[in-house]
Each structure stands twice: as C-alpha cells, then as structure tokens.
Design a protein around this motif. Sequence first.
Motif, PDB file in Angstrom:
ATOM      1  N   PRO A 130       0.797  -1.232   0.000  1.00  0.00           N
ATOM      2  CA  PRO A 130       0.000   0.000   0.000  1.00  0.00           C
ATOM      3  C   PRO A 130       0.828   1.280   0.000  1.00  0.00           C
ATOM      4  CG  PRO A 130      -0.914  -1.594   1.535  1.00  0.00           C
ATOM      5  CD  PRO A 130       0.403  -2.141   1.082  1.00  0.00           C
ATOM      6  N   ARG A 131       2.111   1.181   0.250  1.00  0.00           N
ATOM      7  CA  ARG A 131       2.971   2.372   0.233  1.00  0.00           C
ATOM      8  C   ARG A 131       2.974   3.051  -1.136  1.00  0.00           C
ATOM      9  NH1 ARG A 131       8.428   2.380   3.577  1.00  0.00           N
ATOM     10  NH2 ARG A 131       8.269   4.468   2.726  1.00  0.00           N
ATOM     11  N   PHE A 132       2.614   2.314  -2.197  1.00  0.00           N
ATOM     12  CA  PHE A 132       2.615   2.947  -3.524  1.00  0.00           C
ATOM     13  C   PHE A 132       1.570   4.055  -3.616  1.00  0.00           C
ATOM     14  CE2 PHE A 132      -0.933   0.200  -4.697  1.00  0.00           C
ATOM     15  CZ  PHE A 132      -1.578   0.865  -5.731  1.00  0.00           C
ATOM     16  N   LEU A 133       0.613   4.078  -2.679  1.00  0.00           N
ATOM     17  CA  LEU A 133      -0.410   5.127  -2.644  1.00  0.00           C
ATOM     18  C   LEU A 133       0.087   6.374  -1.901  1.00  0.00           C
ATOM     19  CD1 LEU A 133      -3.449   2.858  -1.766  1.00  0.00           C
ATOM     20  CD2 LEU A 133      -3.003   3.944  -3.971  1.00  0.00           C
ATOM     21  N   GLN A 134       1.208   6.257  -1.228  1.00  0.00           N
ATOM     22  CA  GLN A 134       1.704   7.356  -0.411  1.00  0.00           C
ATOM     23  C   GLN A 134       2.571   8.292  -1.232  1.00  0.00           C
ATOM     24  OE1 GLN A 134       3.517   5.324   2.909  1.00  0.00           O
ATOM     25  NE2 GLN A 134       1.574   4.423   3.525  1.00  0.00           N
ATOM     26  N   GLY A 135       2.807   9.487  -0.660  1.00  0.00           N
ATOM     27  CA  GLY A 135       3.587  10.484  -1.376  1.00  0.00           C
ATOM     28  C   GLY A 135       4.162  11.520  -0.448  1.00  0.00           C
ATOM     29  N   GLN A 136       4.380  12.694  -0.987  1.00  0.00           N
ATOM     30  CA  GLN A 136       5.086  13.762  -0.292  1.00  0.00           C
ATOM     31  C   GLN A 136       4.455  14.126   1.051  1.00  0.00           C
ATOM     32  OE1 GLN A 136       5.369  17.309  -2.637  1.00  0.00           O
ATOM     33  NE2 GLN A 136       6.759  18.346  -1.221  1.00  0.00           N
ATOM     34  N   LYS A 137       3.136  14.191   1.116  1.00  0.00           N
ATOM     35  CA  LYS A 137       2.489  14.618   2.361  1.00  0.00           C
ATOM     36  C   LYS A 137       2.139  13.458   3.291  1.00  0.00           C
ATOM     37  CE  LYS A 137       0.597  18.989   0.773  1.00  0.00           C
ATOM     38  NZ  LYS A 137      -0.631  19.802   0.635  1.00  0.00           N
ATOM     39  N   THR A 138       2.500  12.249   2.918  1.00  0.00           N
ATOM     40  CA  THR A 138       2.313  11.110   3.821  1.00  0.00           C
ATOM     41  C   THR A 138       3.462  11.155   4.819  1.00  0.00           C
ATOM     42  OG1 THR A 138       1.457   9.852   1.952  1.00  0.00           O
ATOM     43  CG2 THR A 138       1.952   8.631   3.962  1.00  0.00           C
ATOM     44  N   THR A 139       3.136  11.382   6.080  1.00  0.00           N
ATOM     45  CA  THR A 139       4.200  11.622   7.053  1.00  0.00           C
ATOM     46  C   THR A 139       4.888  10.337   7.495  1.00  0.00           C
ATOM     47  OG1 THR A 139       2.745  11.453   8.973  1.00  0.00           O
ATOM     48  CG2 THR A 139       2.933  13.635   7.936  1.00  0.00           C
ATOM     49  N   ALA A 140       6.160  10.483   7.833  1.00  0.00           N
ATOM     50  CA  ALA A 140       6.931   9.353   8.377  1.00  0.00           C
ATOM     51  C   ALA A 140       6.331   8.906   9.693  1.00  0.00           C
ATOM     52  CB  ALA A 140       8.391   9.766   8.555  1.00  0.00           C
ATOM     53  N   GLU A 141       5.767   9.829  10.453  1.00  0.00           N
ATOM     54  CA  GLU A 141       5.148   9.488  11.745  1.00  0.00           C
ATOM     55  C   GLU A 141       3.946   8.565  11.538  1.00  0.00           C
ATOM     56  OE1 GLU A 141       5.725  12.691  10.769  1.00  0.00           O
ATOM     57  OE2 GLU A 141       7.420  13.189  12.089  1.00  0.00           O
ATOM     58  N   ALA A 142       3.122   8.864  10.530  1.00  0.00           N
ATOM     59  CA  ALA A 142       1.951   8.015  10.253  1.00  0.00           C
ATOM     60  C   ALA A 142       2.399   6.624   9.840  1.00  0.00           C
ATOM     61  CB  ALA A 142       1.082   8.643   9.177  1.00  0.00           C
ATOM     62  N   ARG A 143       3.422   6.537   8.984  1.00  0.00           N
ATOM     63  CA  ARG A 143       3.941   5.232   8.561  1.00  0.00           C
ATOM     64  C   ARG A 143       4.476   4.447   9.758  1.00  0.00           C
ATOM     65  NH1 ARG A 143       5.718   8.056   3.549  1.00  0.00           N
ATOM     66  NH2 ARG A 143       7.692   8.562   4.547  1.00  0.00           N
ATOM     67  N   GLN A 144       5.176   5.143  10.658  1.00  0.00           N
ATOM     68  CA  GLN A 144       5.740   4.484  11.838  1.00  0.00           C
ATOM     69  C   GLN A 144       4.628   3.997  12.769  1.00  0.00           C
ATOM     70  OE1 GLN A 144       8.494   6.949  13.984  1.00  0.00           O
ATOM     71  NE2 GLN A 144       9.380   5.218  15.090  1.00  0.00           N
ATOM     72  N   ARG A 145       3.586   4.812  12.940  1.00  0.00           N
ATOM     73  CA  ARG A 145       2.449   4.389  13.781  1.00  0.00           C
ATOM     74  C   ARG A 145       1.791   3.136  13.204  1.00  0.00           C
ATOM     75  NH1 ARG A 145       1.200   9.949  13.973  1.00  0.00           N
ATOM     76  NH2 ARG A 145      -0.455   9.631  12.434  1.00  0.00           N
ATOM     77  N   ILE A 146       1.627   3.094  11.887  1.00  0.00           N
ATOM     78  CA  ILE A 146       1.007   1.932  11.244  1.00  0.00           C
ATOM     79  C   ILE A 146       1.854   0.688  11.476  1.00  0.00           C
ATOM     80  CG2 ILE A 146       0.434   0.889   9.013  1.00  0.00           C
ATOM     81  CD1 ILE A 146      -0.479   3.728   8.119  1.00  0.00           C
ATOM     82  N   ARG A 147       3.171   0.800  11.280  1.00  0.00           N
ATOM     83  CA  ARG A 147       4.047  -0.358  11.524  1.00  0.00           C
ATOM     84  C   ARG A 147       3.937  -0.842  12.968  1.00  0.00           C
ATOM     85  NH1 ARG A 147       7.532   2.428   8.009  1.00  0.00           N
ATOM     86  NH2 ARG A 147       8.622   3.439   9.743  1.00  0.00           N
ATOM     87  N   GLY A 148       3.912   0.104  13.908  1.00  0.00           N
ATOM     88  CA  GLY A 148       3.792  -0.261  15.326  1.00  0.00           C
ATOM     89  C   GLY A 148       2.475  -0.953  15.629  1.00  0.00           C
ATOM     90  N   LYS A 149       1.387  -0.454  15.055  1.00  0.00           N
ATOM     91  CA  LYS A 149       0.072  -1.048  15.299  1.00  0.00           C
ATOM     92  C   LYS A 149      -0.046  -2.417  14.644  1.00  0.00           C
ATOM     93  CE  LYS A 149      -2.289   3.360  15.950  1.00  0.00           C
ATOM     94  NZ  LYS A 149      -3.271   4.324  15.433  1.00  0.00           N
ATOM     95  N   ILE A 150       0.564  -2.591  13.478  1.00  0.00           N
ATOM     96  CA  ILE A 150       0.539  -3.899  12.820  1.00  0.00           C
ATOM     97  C   ILE A 150       1.243  -4.936  13.683  1.00  0.00           C
ATOM     98  CG2 ILE A 150       1.570  -5.188  10.886  1.00  0.00           C
ATOM     99  CD1 ILE A 150       0.684  -2.867   9.086  1.00  0.00           C
ATOM    100  N   SER A 151       2.319  -4.527  14.338  1.00  0.00           N
ATOM    101  CA  SER A 151       3.080  -5.487  15.158  1.00  0.00           C
ATOM    102  C   SER A 151       2.286  -5.994  16.355  1.00  0.00           C
ATOM    103  CB  SER A 151       4.398  -4.861  15.619  1.00  0.00           C
ATOM    104  OG  SER A 151       4.148  -3.818  16.555  1.00  0.00           O
ATOM    105  N   THR A 152       1.229  -5.266  16.771  1.00  0.00           N
ATOM    106  CA  THR A 152       0.412  -5.722  17.905  1.00  0.00           C
ATOM    107  C   THR A 152      -0.550  -6.839  17.509  1.00  0.00           C
ATOM    108  OG1 THR A 152      -1.415  -4.159  17.558  1.00  0.00           O
ATOM    109  CG2 THR A 152       0.471  -3.401  18.907  1.00  0.00           C
ATOM    110  N   GLN A 153      -0.764  -7.019  16.197  1.00  0.00           N
ATOM    111  CA  GLN A 153      -1.696  -8.015  15.662  1.00  0.00           C
ATOM    112  C   GLN A 153      -3.120  -7.824  16.194  1.00  0.00           C
ATOM    113  OE1 GLN A 153      -0.006 -11.947  16.193  1.00  0.00           O
ATOM    114  NE2 GLN A 153       1.475 -11.585  14.569  1.00  0.00           N
ATOM    115  N   GLN A 154      -3.500  -6.566  16.390  1.00  0.00           N
ATOM    116  CA  GLN A 154      -4.840  -6.190  16.836  1.00  0.00           C
ATOM    117  C   GLN A 154      -5.453  -5.243  15.805  1.00  0.00           C
ATOM    118  OE1 GLN A 154      -6.394  -7.357  19.676  1.00  0.00           O
ATOM    119  NE2 GLN A 154      -4.593  -8.682  19.818  1.00  0.00           N
ATOM    120  N   PRO A 155      -6.790  -5.207  15.711  1.00  0.00           N
ATOM    121  CA  PRO A 155      -7.422  -4.235  14.814  1.00  0.00           C
ATOM    122  C   PRO A 155      -7.035  -2.812  15.231  1.00  0.00           C
ATOM    123  CG  PRO A 155      -9.020  -5.855  15.553  1.00  0.00           C
ATOM    124  CD  PRO A 155      -7.787  -6.074  16.373  1.00  0.00           C
TER     125      PRO A 155
END
Length: 197
Positions: A130-155
């Motif tokens: 899904p990163r192919f949908l991201q661009g200049q205004k997609t923040t590194a913080e949002a990407r990092q939060r998503i990675r962290g939440k995915i690692s919890t294996q919770q919705p």
Amino acid sequence: MNYKKDDPYQDNLSNMMGLDLYLNSIPENEYEAIKHKVRPQDFRFSPLLSWEHYIPCFWEQRVRGKVRQDRQVLELLSRKHNWDTDFQAVLSNSYEALVLTDHELVIQWVDKGFSKMTGYTAKDAIGRTPRFLQGQKTTAEARQRIRGKISTQQPFRERVVNYRKNRQEYNCDLHVFPLGTGPGVVTHYLALEREIA
C-alpha cells in the motif's frame, strides 16, 4: 392489463414490481407454463413513488449489495486460508474500499471500490504494498504508527494522506483487521478504507 378481480395486490403498488405486473397480465395457462422459472428475490426494491423516497432507498440497497458481494469474496478466501473471522461484523463498519494484503503487506486483492477511490485497477495494485499510494504529504510518523500497530496483531485505525493515480491527494481513514487461523497466527490484513474531509 388483465388483473383478476380478487387479486389482493392489484392496487397495492408496494407489493408489485415490473415482473409482477407482467405476470398478472398474462393468461393463467401461460403463467402455469412459466411459473417454475419465477424465483423470489432475496431483497426488495421500493416502487418509484417519488424521487425523494426512492434515492435514499436505492442508495441503501446498492451499498448492501456491495457489502454482500465483498463478504462473499472474503468468505471464499477465508475457507481457502482457514481464517477465523466474522466478516459480517467486520463489514458492518463504514468503508468505500477494501484492500487485502498478506502478512508482509503485499496486496493480494482489492474490491471495485478501491479502483473507484484511487483510480488504480486491481492489476495496478496486486503484488505491490500500500505504500505505492503514499507520497510527499504522507508523514513518516503516520507510517511508523502503522508499523507499530501492525506489530500488535490487533485491529486498529489510522489516518494517512494517500494519492490517487492522477496524483491528487486525499485523506484516507484506515480500519485494519488482522486475519489468521487463531490467536497469534496472522496470515493477512484487511484494510477498510474511506476518504475523509
């Protein structure tokens, strides 16, 4: 039209559709010859009594039909992968598009709403992250939060700035559900996505 005199439906338009009108207009012997081909619908359309009432009903039925189709596809995939997920509950959440990835976040399937929302076809998306949908205004913080939440294996829910195929940006609300065969065994992720203001 040839209505029967004692037909309880002839004056009740809410119980009729075009097929009902046709069937009531043909002779009894013609109806007997085709009645085995007539099957009831699993949902009802409301009659066109006024646009004010028709449009909301039409839209609601269209959304329900889309959700029903999406659920059928997901249930087929669920049988293939042995997921332990209640898709009726998951799809009761509001969404415009669905994106299914494997555990490495490679897109495996998208619904038609994805193409409508992003401009990308399923062929454009499958095999990419899904990163192919991201661009200049997609923040590194949002990407990092998503990675962290995915690692919890919770919705989880998250908002990101994504970009359509024509590079127009849009704010996307993600509601991500891990899919697996049991506790701690996640094989896929399903993202319910919708555009927000």
